[in-house]
Design an enzyme around this catalytic site. Structure first.
Site, PDB file in Angstrom:
ATOM      1  N   TYR A  65      22.137 -17.640 -24.323  1.00 31.08           N
ATOM      2  CA  TYR A  65      23.186 -17.454 -23.312  1.00 31.08           C
ATOM      3  C   TYR A  65      23.883 -18.761 -22.986  1.00 31.08           C
ATOM      4  CZ  TYR A  65      20.265 -19.420 -19.562  1.00 31.08           C
ATOM      5  OH  TYR A  65      19.513 -20.256 -18.771  1.00 31.08           O
ATOM      6  N   CYS A  66      25.101 -18.621 -22.461  1.00 30.52           N
ATOM      7  CA  CYS A  66      25.878 -19.751 -21.951  1.00 30.52           C
ATOM      8  C   CYS A  66      26.493 -19.277 -20.629  1.00 30.52           C
ATOM      9  CB  CYS A  66      26.946 -20.189 -22.964  1.00 30.52           C
ATOM     10  SG  CYS A  66      28.218 -18.934 -23.268  1.00 30.52           S
ATOM     11  N   ARG A  67      27.605 -19.836 -20.245  1.00 32.66           N
ATOM     12  CA  ARG A  67      28.221 -19.456 -18.975  1.00 32.66           C
ATOM     13  C   ARG A  67      28.851 -18.073 -19.051  1.00 32.66           C
ATOM     14  NH1 ARG A  67      33.288 -20.149 -17.388  1.00 32.66           N
ATOM     15  NH2 ARG A  67      33.657 -21.607 -19.069  1.00 32.66           N
ATOM     16  N   GLY A  69      29.357 -16.244 -22.394  1.00 33.97           N
ATOM     17  CA  GLY A  69      29.052 -15.496 -23.612  1.00 33.97           C
ATOM     18  C   GLY A  69      29.773 -16.007 -24.844  1.00 33.97           C
ATOM     19  N   PHE A  94      25.756 -16.319 -18.177  1.00 35.65           N
ATOM     20  CA  PHE A  94      25.112 -16.600 -16.897  1.00 35.65           C
ATOM     21  C   PHE A  94      26.001 -16.171 -15.721  1.00 35.65           C
ATOM     22  CE2 PHE A  94      23.361 -19.444 -13.566  1.00 35.65           C
ATOM     23  CZ  PHE A  94      22.022 -19.098 -13.670  1.00 35.65           C
TER      24      PHE A  94
END
Length: 105
Positions: A65-67, A69, A94
């Site tokens: 995951y990142c901020r 996607g 996130f």
């Protein structure tokens, strides 16, 4: 690589006893909170990111995951190229996470 909704990502992760959560955000983003037990490797490290990925166990299943996607989707693509069999991207990242959040000590 597969893009999974938050619901599917969590459901699959909970049933997976060979899993690693991978956070590919920047350190500043991680400092604001992260998914518990996540391993952090910043995708913006360029070759350093690839070097750190190469040290991981490719037989594990990675939940990335990142901020939002986007970067985690890129990370999953890189992981596929490096020979990782299972990398799952968290759609919405996130930003849309409503599960447990940990904070650095």
């Amino acid at each position: 690589m597969a893009d999974l909704s938050q619901e599917d990502w969590i459901k699959q992760l909970e049933a997976d006893n060979n899993s690693v959560i991978l956070d590919v955000r920047t350190q500043d983003e991680v400092d604001a909170g992260f998914i518990p037990t996540a391993k952090h490797i910043d995708i913006y490290k360029g070759q350093g990111f690839i070097d750190e990925l190469e040290e991981l166990d490719k037989s594990k299943n990675y939940y990335v995951y990142c901020r939002s996607g986007a970067r985690s989707g890129q990370a999953c693509g890189i992981m596929d190229q490096l020979g990782f069999e299972n990398a799952y991207n968290l759609e919405g990242g996130f930003n849309d996470w409503d599960g447990e959040v940990a904070h650095p000590e």
